[in-house]
Write a protein that holds these residues in place. Structure first.
Motif, PDB file in Angstrom:
ATOM      1  N   VAL A  25       0.893  -1.247   0.040  1.00 28.76           N
ATOM      2  CA  VAL A  25       0.012  -0.032   0.043  1.00 28.76           C
ATOM      3  C   VAL A  25       1.061   1.168  -0.054  1.00 28.76           C
ATOM      4  O   VAL A  25       1.641   1.341   0.512  1.00 28.76           O
ATOM      5  CB  VAL A  25      -0.962   0.284   1.212  1.00 28.76           C
ATOM      6  CG1 VAL A  25      -1.629   1.518   1.258  1.00 28.76           C
ATOM      7  CG2 VAL A  25      -2.046  -0.964   1.068  1.00 28.76           C
ATOM      8  N   SER A 102      -6.151  -3.040   3.082  1.00 30.72           N
ATOM      9  CA  SER A 102      -4.724  -2.494   3.770  1.00 30.72           C
ATOM     10  C   SER A 102      -4.291  -3.522   4.960  1.00 30.72           C
ATOM     11  O   SER A 102      -3.104  -3.721   5.144  1.00 30.72           O
ATOM     12  CB  SER A 102      -4.627  -1.124   4.006  1.00 30.72           C
ATOM     13  OG  SER A 102      -5.599  -0.902   5.182  1.00 30.72           O
ATOM     14  N   ALA A 105      -1.936  -6.210   3.915  1.00 27.51           N
ATOM     15  CA  ALA A 105      -0.596  -5.596   3.457  1.00 27.51           C
ATOM     16  C   ALA A 105       0.735  -5.926   4.089  1.00 27.51           C
ATOM     17  O   ALA A 105       0.496  -6.210   5.232  1.00 27.51           O
ATOM     18  CB  ALA A 105      -0.646  -4.149   3.376  1.00 27.51           C
ATOM     19  N   VAL A 121      -3.342   0.326  -3.665  1.00 28.47           N
ATOM     20  CA  VAL A 121      -2.859  -1.010  -2.923  1.00 28.47           C
ATOM     21  C   VAL A 121      -2.279  -1.826  -4.353  1.00 28.47           C
ATOM     22  O   VAL A 121      -3.202  -1.790  -5.296  1.00 28.47           O
ATOM     23  CB  VAL A 121      -4.138  -1.832  -2.540  1.00 28.47           C
ATOM     24  CG1 VAL A 121      -3.495  -3.222  -2.245  1.00 28.47           C
ATOM     25  CG2 VAL A 121      -4.641  -1.302  -1.285  1.00 28.47           C
TER      26      VAL A 121
END
Length: 128
Positions: A25, A102, A105, A121
């Motif tokens: 991200v 996220s 991530a 993303v």
């Protein structure tokens, strides 16, 4: 010392650990950082470094097979949206979905960007 590509050692080291389908991200200074997700904070004042500057640097050194941006960017920040779409084809999700994604991530890079919905993303691809 690296001569080309990402020279920020924290980012370069983190990207070296990425495998296929891992998520990266790049976010503005307001994006919430989920607990437990590695965050490299590059911000040093409001607006700096800019989201697009960091996106360019990352894309020069990172194979992205997919990208996701908040659909709200179309009305709130069309200039950044247009620049993103010049660089890669991004799929639209809601901002809430982007924040949920996220959480998965492997790395979040926080910029100093202070314009609405300047977040993306990137899903890691393979180079072969």
């Amino acid at each position: 010392m690296k001569k080309h590509g990402m020279i920020n050692r924290d980012i370069a080291g983190a990207l070296a650990l990425f495998g296929h389908t891992d998520l990266l991200v790049i976010g503005d200074c307001g994006l919430p950082i989920p607990k437990g997700v590695l965050c490299i904070d590059l911000s040093y004042k409001v607006g700096e470094p800019a989201f697009l500057t960091i996106l360019d640097a990352v894309l020069a050194d990172f194979e992205a097979e997919a990208a996701f941006i908040a659909r709200e960017i179309t009305n709130a920040n069309p200039q950044v949206e247009q620049e993103i779409m010049k660089k890669l084809k991004a799929d639209y999700i809601t901002h809430e979905e982007l924040k949920v994604l996220s959480n998965q991530a492997k790395l979040i890079i926080r910029t100093g960007e202070a314009t609405p919905y300047a977040n993306i993303v990137l899903r890691s691809g393979v180079i072969f």
